[in-house]
Scaffold this motif. Structure first.
Motif, mmCIF file in Angstrom:
data_model
loop_
_atom_site.group_PDB
_atom_site.id
_atom_site.type_symbol
_atom_site.label_atom_id
_atom_site.label_comp_id
_atom_site.label_asym_id
_atom_site.label_seq_id
_atom_site.Cartn_x
_atom_site.Cartn_y
_atom_site.Cartn_z
ATOM 1 N N LEU A 102 0.827 -1.209 0.000
ATOM 2 C CA LEU A 102 0.000 0.000 0.000
ATOM 3 C C LEU A 102 0.860 1.257 0.000
ATOM 4 O O LEU A 102 0.562 2.220 -0.709
ATOM 5 C CB LEU A 102 -0.935 -0.001 1.207
ATOM 6 N N ALA A 103 1.923 1.242 0.773
ATOM 7 C CA ALA A 103 2.830 2.390 0.799
ATOM 8 C C ALA A 103 3.467 2.597 -0.571
ATOM 9 O O ALA A 103 3.610 3.732 -1.031
ATOM 10 C CB ALA A 103 3.902 2.182 1.866
ATOM 11 N N ARG A 153 1.008 4.058 -3.282
ATOM 12 C CA ARG A 153 0.653 5.467 -3.063
ATOM 13 C C ARG A 153 1.538 6.398 -3.892
ATOM 14 O O ARG A 153 1.112 7.478 -4.278
ATOM 15 C CB ARG A 153 0.783 5.833 -1.587
ATOM 16 N N ASN A 154 2.767 5.978 -4.154
ATOM 17 C CA ASN A 154 3.747 6.839 -4.826
ATOM 18 C C ASN A 154 4.251 6.307 -6.158
ATOM 19 O O ASN A 154 5.109 6.933 -6.771
ATOM 20 C CB ASN A 154 4.948 7.069 -3.897
ATOM 21 N N GLN A 201 -8.139 -2.543 -0.636
ATOM 22 C CA GLN A 201 -7.516 -1.268 -0.255
ATOM 23 C C GLN A 201 -6.938 -0.543 -1.459
ATOM 24 O O GLN A 201 -7.065 0.668 -1.577
ATOM 25 C CB GLN A 201 -6.417 -1.501 0.795
#
Length: 76
Positions: A45-46, A49-50, A73
């Protein structure tokens, strides 16, 4: 490999078993696939995000969040 992929797009591998994760990445890398690997759904997920991922290959059973929860998610 699809020549339409942008250099900044990755196939994300999410696998908590380090030996299996390394083997998957080695195979994909030797096929010319831009791959990034992480050991957990939370790390995935981290990363998403980018970064842009054209696909995610995930283990189903992992400590913490499982692969289905990860997909939900990411979709959100």
């Amino acid at each position: 490999m699809n020549s339409n992929l942008k250099v900044s797009e990755f196939l994300l591998v999410v696998e908590d078993d380090s030996e299996l994760r390394d083997a998957i990445c080695e195979t994909l890398d030797s096929a010319g696939c831009p791959v990034h690997a992480v050991p957990s759904a939370e790390d995935a997920l981290a990363f998403v995000r980018n970064n842009t991922c054209f696909a995610i290959v995930s283990d189903f059973r992992m400590p913490g969040m499982n692969g289905i929860q990860l997909c939900k998610q990411v979709k959100e």
